[in-house]
Design a protein around this motif. Sequence first.
Motif, PDB file in Angstrom:
ATOM      1  N   MET A 215      -5.774   6.582  -3.066  1.00 14.80           N
ATOM      2  CA  MET A 215      -5.378   6.557  -1.661  1.00 14.80           C
ATOM      3  C   MET A 215      -3.875   6.804  -1.578  1.00 14.80           C
ATOM      4  O   MET A 215      -3.111   6.313  -2.387  1.00 14.80           O
ATOM      5  N   ASN A 216      -3.454   7.576  -0.598  1.00 15.04           N
ATOM      6  CA  ASN A 216      -2.040   7.888  -0.423  1.00 15.04           C
ATOM      7  C   ASN A 216      -1.300   6.787   0.307  1.00 15.04           C
ATOM      8  O   ASN A 216      -0.135   6.549   0.069  1.00 15.04           O
ATOM      9  N   GLU A 217      -1.950   6.170   1.237  1.00 16.66           N
ATOM     10  CA  GLU A 217      -1.347   5.123   2.065  1.00 16.66           C
ATOM     11  C   GLU A 217      -2.374   4.004   2.194  1.00 16.66           C
ATOM     12  O   GLU A 217      -3.574   4.253   2.142  1.00 16.66           O
ATOM     13  N   LYS A 218      -1.885   2.804   2.375  1.00 16.81           N
ATOM     14  CA  LYS A 218      -2.827   1.687   2.476  1.00 16.81           C
ATOM     15  C   LYS A 218      -3.762   1.862   3.662  1.00 16.81           C
ATOM     16  O   LYS A 218      -3.422   2.496   4.664  1.00 16.81           O
ATOM     17  N   PHE A 219      -4.929   1.299   3.524  1.00 14.92           N
ATOM     18  CA  PHE A 219      -5.925   1.248   4.582  1.00 14.92           C
ATOM     19  C   PHE A 219      -6.102  -0.225   4.911  1.00 14.92           C
ATOM     20  O   PHE A 219      -6.076  -1.074   4.018  1.00 14.92           O
ATOM     21  N   ILE A 220      -6.257  -0.538   6.193  1.00 17.22           N
ATOM     22  CA  ILE A 220      -6.389  -1.928   6.634  1.00 17.22           C
ATOM     23  C   ILE A 220      -7.725  -2.110   7.335  1.00 17.22           C
ATOM     24  O   ILE A 220      -8.089  -1.299   8.196  1.00 17.22           O
ATOM     25  N   ILE A 221      -8.419  -3.166   6.977  1.00 20.26           N
ATOM     26  CA  ILE A 221      -9.661  -3.523   7.665  1.00 20.26           C
ATOM     27  C   ILE A 221      -9.474  -4.901   8.276  1.00 20.26           C
ATOM     28  O   ILE A 221      -9.076  -5.850   7.594  1.00 20.26           O
ATOM     29  N   PHE A 222      -9.723  -4.993   9.563  1.00 18.23           N
ATOM     30  CA  PHE A 222      -9.635  -6.251  10.301  1.00 18.23           C
ATOM     31  C   PHE A 222     -11.056  -6.695  10.607  1.00 18.23           C
ATOM     32  O   PHE A 222     -11.745  -6.089  11.412  1.00 18.23           O
TER      33      PHE A 222
ATOM     34  N   PHE B 195       3.108  -5.717   1.740  1.00 14.72           N
ATOM     35  CA  PHE B 195       2.059  -5.394   0.775  1.00 14.72           C
ATOM     36  C   PHE B 195       2.235  -3.997   0.190  1.00 14.72           C
ATOM     37  O   PHE B 195       1.298  -3.206   0.099  1.00 14.72           O
ATOM     38  N   ALA B 196       3.463  -3.694  -0.206  1.00 14.50           N
ATOM     39  CA  ALA B 196       3.756  -2.432  -0.871  1.00 14.50           C
ATOM     40  C   ALA B 196       2.884  -2.324  -2.117  1.00 14.50           C
ATOM     41  O   ALA B 196       2.668  -3.293  -2.833  1.00 14.50           O
ATOM     42  N   GLY B 197       2.403  -1.138  -2.371  1.00 12.39           N
ATOM     43  CA  GLY B 197       1.579  -0.888  -3.543  1.00 12.39           C
ATOM     44  C   GLY B 197       0.120  -1.252  -3.365  1.00 12.39           C
ATOM     45  O   GLY B 197      -0.682  -1.040  -4.270  1.00 12.39           O
ATOM     46  N   LYS B 198      -0.243  -1.799  -2.231  1.00  8.57           N
ATOM     47  CA  LYS B 198      -1.645  -2.127  -1.973  1.00  8.57           C
ATOM     48  C   LYS B 198      -2.338  -0.911  -1.360  1.00  8.57           C
ATOM     49  O   LYS B 198      -1.774  -0.227  -0.507  1.00  8.57           O
ATOM     50  N   ASP B 199      -3.555  -0.662  -1.816  1.00  9.10           N
ATOM     51  CA  ASP B 199      -4.346   0.429  -1.248  1.00  9.10           C
ATOM     52  C   ASP B 199      -5.182  -0.047  -0.069  1.00  9.10           C
ATOM     53  O   ASP B 199      -5.459   0.709   0.849  1.00  9.10           O
ATOM     54  N   LEU B 200      -5.601  -1.301  -0.137  1.00  4.79           N
ATOM     55  CA  LEU B 200      -6.487  -1.853   0.884  1.00  4.79           C
ATOM     56  C   LEU B 200      -6.045  -3.265   1.216  1.00  4.79           C
ATOM     57  O   LEU B 200      -5.811  -4.076   0.321  1.00  4.79           O
ATOM     58  N   VAL B 201      -5.939  -3.541   2.505  1.00  4.30           N
ATOM     59  CA  VAL B 201      -5.653  -4.890   2.987  1.00  4.30           C
ATOM     60  C   VAL B 201      -6.799  -5.267   3.919  1.00  4.30           C
ATOM     61  O   VAL B 201      -7.110  -4.521   4.855  1.00  4.30           O
TER      62      VAL B 201
ATOM     63  N   GLU C  13      -1.520   0.203  17.398  1.00  5.26           N
ATOM     64  CA  GLU C  13      -0.808   1.223  18.183  1.00  5.26           C
ATOM     65  C   GLU C  13       0.681   0.915  18.233  1.00  5.26           C
ATOM     66  O   GLU C  13       1.510   1.818  18.098  1.00  5.26           O
ATOM     67  N   ASN C  14       1.048  -0.357  18.406  1.00  6.63           N
ATOM     68  CA  ASN C  14       2.461  -0.752  18.432  1.00  6.63           C
ATOM     69  C   ASN C  14       3.168  -0.398  17.130  1.00  6.63           C
ATOM     70  O   ASN C  14       4.378  -0.163  17.119  1.00  6.63           O
ATOM     71  N   GLN C  15       2.432  -0.379  16.024  1.00  4.16           N
ATOM     72  CA  GLN C  15       2.991  -0.048  14.712  1.00  4.16           C
ATOM     73  C   GLN C  15       2.833   1.436  14.371  1.00  4.16           C
ATOM     74  O   GLN C  15       3.217   1.864  13.285  1.00  4.16           O
ATOM     75  N   ASN C  16       2.256   2.220  15.308  1.00  4.52           N
ATOM     76  CA  ASN C  16       1.966   3.633  15.052  1.00  4.52           C
ATOM     77  C   ASN C  16       1.195   3.805  13.745  1.00  4.52           C
ATOM     78  O   ASN C  16       1.508   4.673  12.926  1.00  4.52           O
ATOM     79  N   PHE C  17       0.199   2.953  13.560  1.00  2.00           N
ATOM     80  CA  PHE C  17      -0.587   2.941  12.333  1.00  2.00           C
ATOM     81  C   PHE C  17      -2.030   3.258  12.677  1.00  2.00           C
ATOM     82  O   PHE C  17      -2.634   2.587  13.526  1.00  2.00           O
ATOM     83  N   SER C  18      -2.580   4.287  12.040  1.00  2.00           N
ATOM     84  CA  SER C  18      -3.938   4.723  12.390  1.00  2.00           C
ATOM     85  C   SER C  18      -4.959   4.560  11.267  1.00  2.00           C
ATOM     86  O   SER C  18      -6.145   4.783  11.497  1.00  2.00           O
ATOM     87  N   LYS C  19      -4.535   4.174  10.082  1.00  2.00           N
ATOM     88  CA  LYS C  19      -5.467   4.052   8.959  1.00  2.00           C
ATOM     89  C   LYS C  19      -6.036   2.632   8.907  1.00  2.00           C
ATOM     90  O   LYS C  19      -5.708   1.857   8.010  1.00  2.00           O
TER      91      LYS C  19
END
Length: 179
Positions: free
Chosen positions: A1-8, A76-82, A98-104
């Motif tokens: 993964m290039n950037e972390k992905f977050i699941i809530f 959580f630098a270096g994490k692929d999944l949170v 949206e406030n963080q401009n984060f879409s993944k």
Amino acid sequence: MNEKFIIFITGASGVGKTTLLNNLRTKYANKINWEFLKFDSVGVPSTEEMVRDFGSGENWQRQTTDEWIYKMVNKFAGKDLVILEGQANLKFIKAGFENQNFSKYQIVLVDCEQEIMIRRLIDERQQGWLASEDMKNWLKFLREQARSFNEPIIDTSFIDQEAVVTKFEEILTANEIKI
């Protein structure tokens, strides 16, 4: 993964969110690039404190959801999944990202039938006070939100914990997360 992905992971009390998170944490203990978080670890103030300090419980939830999302996105630098588990209004979750401009990210609702939630709260968790009309309404509200936003729902009513994990893994795979 290039950037972390977050699941809530969200849902009402007694639906199986914490059980799912604990099972994932155990199954994927070797995934050092995955982070598992519990929303309630910040401590949940009493209703009186929420009203006093934030104006309402809803305002507390909105602000705390924003804080968690900020932390997940910016730390959580270096994490692929949170993966974060906790109860939150899906609108607050979406607004936080949206406030963080984060879409993944992906919201996952863990759900169950009302009667099963009540039984779990009373019999299994010995927390009968949570089996209130407010919690029943919250269960229905979150379910309708998830449906309206077309977010995945894992219904834990009649499946075992292993099947719940499998359904979650299907969501990971659909988001191209290697398991």
